[in-house]
Write a protein that holds these residues in place. Structure first.
Motif, PDB file in Angstrom:
ATOM      1  N   GLN A  29       0.826  -1.203   0.000  1.00 25.80           N
ATOM      2  CA  GLN A  29       0.000   0.000   0.000  1.00 25.80           C
ATOM      3  C   GLN A  29       0.865   1.260   0.000  1.00 25.80           C
ATOM      4  OE1 GLN A  29      -2.548  -0.316   3.433  1.00 25.80           O
ATOM      5  NE2 GLN A  29      -3.124  -2.437   2.963  1.00 25.80           N
ATOM      6  N   ASN A  30       2.045   1.156   0.638  1.00 24.74           N
ATOM      7  CA  ASN A  30       2.928   2.318   0.754  1.00 24.74           C
ATOM      8  C   ASN A  30       4.369   1.841   0.651  1.00 24.74           C
ATOM      9  OD1 ASN A  30       4.074   4.797   1.218  1.00 24.74           O
ATOM     10  ND2 ASN A  30       3.544   4.878   3.399  1.00 24.74           N
ATOM     11  N   PRO A  31       4.879   1.562  -0.560  1.00 25.41           N
ATOM     12  CA  PRO A  31       6.173   0.914  -0.751  1.00 25.41           C
ATOM     13  C   PRO A  31       7.346   1.622  -0.090  1.00 25.41           C
ATOM     14  CG  PRO A  31       4.942   0.987  -2.805  1.00 25.41           C
ATOM     15  CD  PRO A  31       4.200   1.835  -1.829  1.00 25.41           C
ATOM     16  N   ALA A  32       7.346   2.927  -0.057  1.00 27.36           N
ATOM     17  CA  ALA A  32       8.515   3.649   0.444  1.00 27.36           C
ATOM     18  C   ALA A  32       8.367   4.100   1.895  1.00 27.36           C
ATOM     19  CB  ALA A  32       8.803   4.863  -0.434  1.00 27.36           C
ATOM     20  N   GLY A  33       7.188   3.910   2.477  1.00 22.61           N
ATOM     21  CA  GLY A  33       6.938   4.465   3.794  1.00 22.61           C
ATOM     22  C   GLY A  33       7.281   3.528   4.936  1.00 22.61           C
ATOM     23  N   TYR A  34       7.390   4.128   6.128  1.00 20.87           N
ATOM     24  CA  TYR A  34       7.595   3.365   7.355  1.00 20.87           C
ATOM     25  C   TYR A  34       6.233   3.049   7.974  1.00 20.87           C
ATOM     26  CZ  TYR A  34      12.604   4.378   7.277  1.00 20.87           C
ATOM     27  OH  TYR A  34      13.925   4.444   6.941  1.00 20.87           O
ATOM     28  N   VAL A  35       6.166   1.897   8.636  1.00 18.69           N
ATOM     29  CA  VAL A  35       4.917   1.439   9.234  1.00 18.69           C
ATOM     30  C   VAL A  35       5.112   1.300  10.733  1.00 18.69           C
ATOM     31  CG1 VAL A  35       3.159  -0.371   9.238  1.00 18.69           C
ATOM     32  CG2 VAL A  35       4.378   0.190   7.125  1.00 18.69           C
ATOM     33  N   ASP A  36       4.111   1.701  11.491  1.00 18.54           N
ATOM     34  CA  ASP A  36       4.186   1.616  12.945  1.00 18.54           C
ATOM     35  C   ASP A  36       3.810   0.200  13.391  1.00 18.54           C
ATOM     36  OD1 ASP A  36       4.216   1.963  15.640  1.00 18.54           O
ATOM     37  OD2 ASP A  36       2.789   3.619  15.700  1.00 18.54           O
ATOM     38  N   VAL A  37       4.781  -0.516  13.978  1.00 22.94           N
ATOM     39  CA  VAL A  37       4.551  -1.885  14.434  1.00 22.94           C
ATOM     40  C   VAL A  37       3.511  -1.922  15.550  1.00 22.94           C
ATOM     41  CG1 VAL A  37       5.665  -3.907  15.480  1.00 22.94           C
ATOM     42  CG2 VAL A  37       6.863  -2.591  13.737  1.00 22.94           C
ATOM     43  N   ALA A  38       3.332  -0.810  16.245  1.00 25.96           N
ATOM     44  CA  ALA A  38       2.338  -0.767  17.316  1.00 25.96           C
ATOM     45  C   ALA A  38       0.936  -1.055  16.778  1.00 25.96           C
ATOM     46  CB  ALA A  38       2.365   0.600  18.007  1.00 25.96           C
ATOM     47  N   VAL A  39       0.676  -0.696  15.513  1.00 23.62           N
ATOM     48  CA  VAL A  39      -0.629  -0.976  14.909  1.00 23.62           C
ATOM     49  C   VAL A  39      -0.834  -2.489  14.798  1.00 23.62           C
ATOM     50  CG1 VAL A  39      -2.053  -0.663  12.854  1.00 23.62           C
ATOM     51  CG2 VAL A  39      -0.582   1.205  13.655  1.00 23.62           C
ATOM     52  N   PHE A  40       0.231  -3.215  14.440  1.00 18.76           N
ATOM     53  CA  PHE A  40       0.158  -4.685  14.370  1.00 18.76           C
ATOM     54  C   PHE A  40      -0.201  -5.255  15.740  1.00 18.76           C
ATOM     55  CE2 PHE A  40       2.537  -8.650  15.212  1.00 18.76           C
ATOM     56  CZ  PHE A  40       1.964  -9.491  14.277  1.00 18.76           C
ATOM     57  N   ALA A  41       0.464  -4.756  16.786  1.00 13.22           N
ATOM     58  CA  ALA A  41       0.182  -5.244  18.137  1.00 13.22           C
ATOM     59  C   ALA A  41      -1.251  -4.929  18.555  1.00 13.22           C
ATOM     60  CB  ALA A  41       1.174  -4.635  19.124  1.00 13.22           C
TER      61      ALA A  41
END
Length: 349
Positions: A71-83
């Motif tokens: 969805q966002n190839p170059a962006g960083y993702v917050d792992v807290a959302v996964f948790a």
């Protein structure tokens, strides 16, 4: 409540019935309390000896990050959302990120909060592809399920107390390479564990299982279930395809002796050759190496069963077998062979 010995057909029927009942129990538990069914069970990520990112939450996190990266190839993702999505109340998202970072699977954007914003590295994308390929390996899935369930049972009820297997299905260990263990896979694993007397079924309603003394012993060795199953037992004879000059199969005689003028007792060398011939298919060696291993075992057998075995040739072949077994020393079967080779060589001193 009764504990019972059962044959293979009964084991198969019992395992199917057990899985059917445990799946029903899990569905009822999820309907009653969907947010917390996973959180209620003790986290067991990495429960299997030698476990890596193929088990527990880390594999699932890698696959989740892969989905977000699309969805966002170059962006960083917050792992807290996964948790948050998995309601991992007892898991620190930053620790999960740090674990993947240690394997060089993610890059952490350290200026954006407590180290939970990440993106996959090239190595991480390769790992995701490997996980997806591994998910299709049926044999690996069954082996993992056996190991994970057996270790969980030991940790949870090592006092041989009966326990409902449904609890295992709600643990992080009930995922292989990021995909959920199926009822069919659990059925096969339970049947295999029961067949080899590592667990036993208890006649309760709903069905329960208990670990056996042999199952406890297997867990304490630290190896896999297959290592334990394939491990030679004391007093075992090693019947192989290698016949001696009189047509006797190697290993049919525990105390093979032969008179010769050099005073060499070839017993240990005969047993070593027979053992290697038996276990060579389960050592995990490439075909070329396995064929060579069996060739040397045949050479050792021929020399050891000759009328006048030469100590120098016995030493040569036994040393070659030991060296080749060292290449597969991660298995109990190989370790046993190495010990047999060392004992045989010591007899020539």
């Amino acid at each position: 409540m009764a504990r019972s010995g059962i044959n293979k057909r009964e084991i198969d029927k019992w395992a199917k019935d057990l899985v059917r009942e445990t799946n029903k129990s899990l569905e009822r538990a999820q309907r009653r309390n969907p947010p917390r069914v996973s959180a209620q069970i003790e986290a067991t990520a990495g429960a299997v000896p030698g476990g890596d990112v193929t088990s527990g939450y880390l594999a699932r996190l890698l696959l989740w990050l892969d989905g977000r990266a699309k969805q966002n190839p170059a962006g960083y993702v917050d792992v807290a959302v996964f948790a948050e999505e998995l309601r991992l109340e007892d898991e620190d998202p930053a620790i999960l990120a740090f674990q993947l970072d240690q394997h060089d699977l993610v890059q952490i954007f350290r200026t954006m909060g407590p180290g939970t914003h990440v993106r996959l590295t090239d190595a991480g994308r390769v790992a995701v592809r490997q996980l997806k390929d591994l998910q299709q390996d049926r044999a690996a899935r069954i082996r993992y399920t056996m190991d994970a369930f057996h270790r969980w049972l030991f940790d949870t009820a090592s006092d041989q107390k009966p326990i409902n297997p449904v609890l295992f299905l709600a643990t992080p260990a009930a995922y292989f390479a990021g995909s959920e263990i199926t009822g069919t896979e659990l059925h096969e694993a339970l049947a295999h564990l029961a067949q080899h007397q590592l667990i036993e079924h208890i006649n309760t309603e709903p069905p329960t299982v208990a670990i056996t003394p042999q199952g406890v012993s297997c867990a304490l060795t630290g190896g896999s279930v297959q290592d334990h199953v394939n491990q030679p037992r004391p007093g075992t004879t090693y019947n192989t395809y290698l016949p001696n000059a009189k047509g006797v199969i190697i290993g049919e005689q525990q105390n093979f002796t032969q008179n010769n003028t050099d005073g060499v007792d070839p017993t240990l060398f005969v047993q070593l050759a027979g053992y290697v011939g038996q276990v060579s298919p389960i050592l995990g060696l490439p075909d070329e190496d396995r064929v060579e291993l069996e060739r040397v075992a045949q050479e050792l057998h021929t020399e050891a069963t000759s009328s006048t075995p030469e100590p120098g040739r016995l030493r040569q072949f036994a040393t070659q077998l030991k060296d080749k077994l060292l290449e597969a020393a991660t298995t109990i079967a190989a370790t046993q062979g190495i010990q047999m080779a060392e004992q045989a060589l010591a007899a020539l001193m």
